[in-house]
Design a protein around this motif. Structure first.
Motif, short mmCIF file in Angstrom:
data_model
loop_
_atom_site.label_atom_id
_atom_site.label_comp_id
_atom_site.label_asym_id
_atom_site.label_seq_id
_atom_site.Cartn_x
_atom_site.Cartn_y
_atom_site.Cartn_z
N LEU A 115 23.68 24.22 23.15
CA LEU A 115 22.58 24.94 23.79
C LEU A 115 21.25 24.23 23.57
O LEU A 115 20.52 23.95 24.52
CB LEU A 115 22.52 26.37 23.24
N PHE A 116 20.92 23.93 22.32
CA PHE A 116 19.65 23.27 22.02
C PHE A 116 19.60 21.87 22.63
O PHE A 116 18.57 21.41 23.11
CB PHE A 116 19.45 23.17 20.50
N GLN A 117 20.73 21.20 22.61
CA GLN A 117 20.81 19.84 23.16
C GLN A 117 20.52 19.86 24.66
O GLN A 117 19.74 19.04 25.16
CB GLN A 117 22.21 19.29 22.89
N GLU A 118 21.14 20.78 25.37
CA GLU A 118 20.99 20.84 26.83
C GLU A 118 19.60 21.35 27.21
O GLU A 118 19.00 20.89 28.19
CB GLU A 118 22.06 21.77 27.42
N THR B 154 20.48 17.03 15.50
CA THR B 154 19.23 17.76 15.29
C THR B 154 19.37 19.21 15.75
O THR B 154 18.96 20.14 15.05
CB THR B 154 18.08 17.09 16.06
N ALA B 155 19.97 19.39 16.90
CA ALA B 155 20.18 20.74 17.44
C ALA B 155 21.07 21.56 16.52
O ALA B 155 20.85 22.75 16.31
CB ALA B 155 20.81 20.64 18.83
N TYR C 97 29.52 18.94 12.76
CA TYR C 97 29.01 17.58 12.94
C TYR C 97 30.13 16.65 13.39
O TYR C 97 29.97 15.84 14.31
CB TYR C 97 28.42 17.08 11.62
N ASN C 98 31.29 16.79 12.76
CA ASN C 98 32.44 15.97 13.15
C ASN C 98 33.08 16.44 14.44
O ASN C 98 33.91 15.75 15.02
CB ASN C 98 33.50 15.99 12.03
N GLY C 99 32.69 17.67 14.88
CA GLY C 99 33.30 18.24 16.07
C GLY C 99 32.47 18.09 17.33
O GLY C 99 32.64 18.86 18.27
#
Length: 499
Positions: free
Chosen positions: A149-152, A160-161, A388-390
Motif C-alpha cells: 500500500l505505502f509503496q504504491e 521503507t514502506a 522483508y524476505n517475502g
C-alpha cells in the motif's frame, strides 16, 4: 505523491495513536490488557471481530482473486459466510459462558488448560506455540500488504514502506492492549465497510452501469462470469473449506470471550454477519469491475502480484486526492485491524501462557502487562523479517498465500478442539492434545507434500487437517479415562449459563 492524500493518512494514523493513548490510561491489569475486562458491547464486538478477521485480504487479496479468477472466487466467500455464521451461532455464547465458568480464562491456551484441568501444562504450552508460529506468518502477511500500500501510494521502496507501517501498528497495540485494538478495529471496520460500498458503485457508474460493465467482462472472457464450469469438485471444496477456519482463529474467538454477556451475542451476530456479507460482496464486485476497467492496462495484465492492487488503482483513478486518501486509509485499516489483534493474542500467549505459567507464577499484573508489551515488539520484529524476505516483487508469497497457510493452521489445530470442548462432555485432555497436534502437523506436512508434487492433487490443507483432528480427538478421548467429576460439573454449568 499527492499532499492531500498524505495529510489524510497522517490524520488517520494520529487518530489511531490517540485511541491507543486513551486505552493506555484504562488498562490497569492483565485482564484489561488481554480481554478488556469483558466489557465490549455488541457493536464493538461484531465489527472488531470482523475487521480483525478480514485483514488486508478483504481489500487486497479478495478483490485480487476476483480479478484473476472472476466468479470462481464466490465459492470461498460462500464458505466463509457459512463458517462465520456457524461460529457466531454455536461457539460465541457458549465460549463466553464457559471461559468465565472455567476459572475466568482470559486466553485460548488458558481456557484449554482450565477446561481439562491439565496440571502438566502441556495443553497451554503447545497451544501457545501454535499461536506464536502461525500468527507470526499471519502478521507477516499483513505487513506485506501494508508495504504494498505505502509503496504504491507514495512511491516508497518496499523496505521503507514495511518499516513505517509496522511502527504505527506496534505503537498503539503496545500502549493500549485489547481496548485499543477493539476500538480501533471498530472504527477501521466502519471505514472498510464504507469503502467497499463507495468504490464499486462509483466504478460501475464510471463504466456506464452494471449491464455495460458485465458486457465488457464477457467480451474479455465469458468464463469470468461462470462460477461452475471452470471449477473442479476439489477446487470448490478447497475454496469453501475456508469457512472451517473460523472455529479456530484466536484473534476472532477472543472477541466472543470479551463481550459483556451471553445475552448480547445475538445482536453482535446480526451486526457482524450484515457487515461481513455486504463487505464481501463489495470486494468481489471491485475485482469483477476491475476486469472491465484494467484488462488492457500493462500495470495489471499478466501480473499476479498487481492483481492484489486493483482496489488501490480504483482509489487513485476515480477519486480526488482527499477521498483517495480516505479510501487508501481503509486498506491500512484492514491491515492494522488484523495485525494488532494477532500481536496482542501472541503477546498474551507469551505473558500468560509462558512467562507466568512456567517461570513467574506469582508475577504481578503490572509485570505481566509489560511482558505482554515487550512480546508485541519481539513478535513484530520476527514478522517484519519474514515480510522483508517475502517481498512479492522478489518472488515472495502473496498476501493471500500467507493468509491461507496461517488460516489453515489455526483452523485445523484449534477448530475441532474448540468445538468438541464446548459440546462433548466425554472429551479429555489427551483427546485435546491429540487433536491439536494432529491438526497442526497435518497442515504443515500436507502443504509440503502438495508443493513437492507428492500429493498429485490440490486440496486446501485445512480439509485433511480438520478431519484428522476430529478423528484424533474422538479416538484418544475414548481410549483414555473419563473426565473427572469436577470437569463434568463445570461443563453442565457452562451449558446452563448458555441456555
Amino acid at each position: 505523491m499527492e499532499t492531500a492524500t498524505l495529510i489524510t493518512f497522517i490524520v488517520y494514523l494520529v487518530a489511531m495513536l490517540i485511541i491507543g493513548l486513551v486505552s493506555y490510561k484504562l488498562t490497569s491489569n492483565l485482564s484489561d490488557y488481554v480481554l478488556g475486562g469483558r466489557s465490549l458491547g455488541p457493536g464493538v464486538t461484531a465489527l472488531s471481530a470482523g475487521a480483525s478477521d478480514m485483514s488486508s485480504w478483504l481489500l487486497l487479496g479478495l478483490p485480487g482473486l476476483a480479478y484473476a479468477t472472476g466468479l470462481d472466487s464466490i465459492w470461498m466467500c460462500v464458505g466463509l459466510l457459512i463458517g462465520a455464521y456457524l461460529n457466531w451461532k454455536f461457539v460465541a455464547s457458549r465460549l463466553r459462558s464457559y471461559t468465565e465458568v472455567s476459572n475466568d480464562s482470559i486466553t485460548v491456551p488458558d481456557f484449554f488448560e482450565n477446561r481439562f484441568k491439565d496440571r502438566s501444562r502441556l495443553l497451554r504450552v503447545i497451544s501457545a506455540l501454535v499461536i506464536l508460529i502461525f500468527f507470526t506468518f499471519y502478521a507477516s502477511s499483513g505487513l506485506v500488504g501494508g508495504a504494498l500500500l505505502f509503496q504504491e501510494t507514495f512511491g516508497m521502496t518496499y523496505n521503507t514502506a514495511l518499516l513505517i507501517g509496522a511502527i504505527v501498528i506496534i505503537s498503539y497495540t503496545f500502549l493500549g492492549g485489547f481496548l485499543a485494538v477493539s476500538w480501533t478495529d471498530f472504527f477501521q471496520g466502519l471505514l472498510m465497510f464504507l469503502a467497499l460500498i463507495v468504490v464499486p458503485i462509483i466504478a460501475i457508474v464510471d463504466l456506464g452501469g452494471w449491464g455495460e460493465t458485465m458486457d465488457k467482462v464477457r467480451q474479455i472472457d465469458p468464463s469470468y462470469l461462470d462460477a461452475v464450469d471452470t471449477m473442479s469438485g476439489l477446487g470448490i471444496i478447497s475454496l469453501m473449506a475456508w469457512g472451517l477456519g473460523y472455529f479456530g482463529q484466536p484473534h476472532i474467538i477472543t472477541r466472543f470471550m470479551a463481550i459483556k454477556s451471553v445475552e448480547e451475542v445475538p445482536k453482535a451476530r446480526f451486526y457482524g454477519m450484515t457487515w461481513m456479507t455486504i463487505s464481501i460482496v463489495g470486494a468481489i464486485v471491485v475485482g469483477l469491475v476491475g476486469i472491465a476497467s484494467f484488462a488492457n492496462d500493462p500495470l495489471i495484465v499478466g501480473d499476479v502480484d498487481n492483481s492484489e492492487k486493483v482496489f488501490i488503482f480504483f482509489a487513485d483513478l476515480l477519486f480526488n486526492p482527499w477521498v483517495s486518501g480516505i479510501l487508501l486509509a481503509a486498506i491500512l485499516s484492514a491491515i492494522m485491524s488484523t495485525i494488532d489483534s494477532q500481536l496482542l493474542v501472541s503477546s498474551s500467549a507469551l505473558a500468560e501462557d509462558f512467562y507466568k505459567a512456567l517461570f513467574r507464577k506469582n508475577a504481578s499484573d503490572q509485570e505481566l502487562v509489560w511482558v505482554g508489551r515487550i512480546g508485541v515488539i519481539v513478535i513484530a520484529l520476527v514478522s517484519i523479517i519474514l515480510a522483508y524476505n517475502g517481498n512479492p516483487e522478489k518472488g515472495g508469497a502473496s498476501v493471500l498465500d500467507l493468509v491461507s497457510y496461517a488460516w489453515g493452521g489455526f483452523g485445523a489445530a484449534f477448530g475441532p478442539v474448540v468445538i468438541m470442548s464446548l459440546y462433548w462432555k466425554r472429551m479429555n485432555r489427551n483427546g485435546a492434545l491429540a487433536g491439536m497436534v494432529t491438526g497442526a502437523v497435518t497442515v504443515v506436512v500436507w502443504k509440503q507434500l502438495t508443493e513437492r508434487g507428492i500429493i498429485p492433487f490440490e486440496l486446501y490443507e485445512i480439509v485433511p487437517g480438520f478431519i484428522l483432528a476430529f478423528v484424533a480427538i474422538i479416538i484418544f478421548s475414548l481410549i483414555g479415562r473419563e473426565p473427572k467429576k469436577v470437569i463434568k460439573e463445570e461443563f453442565n454449568e457452562a451449558i446452563e449459563q448458555d441456555l
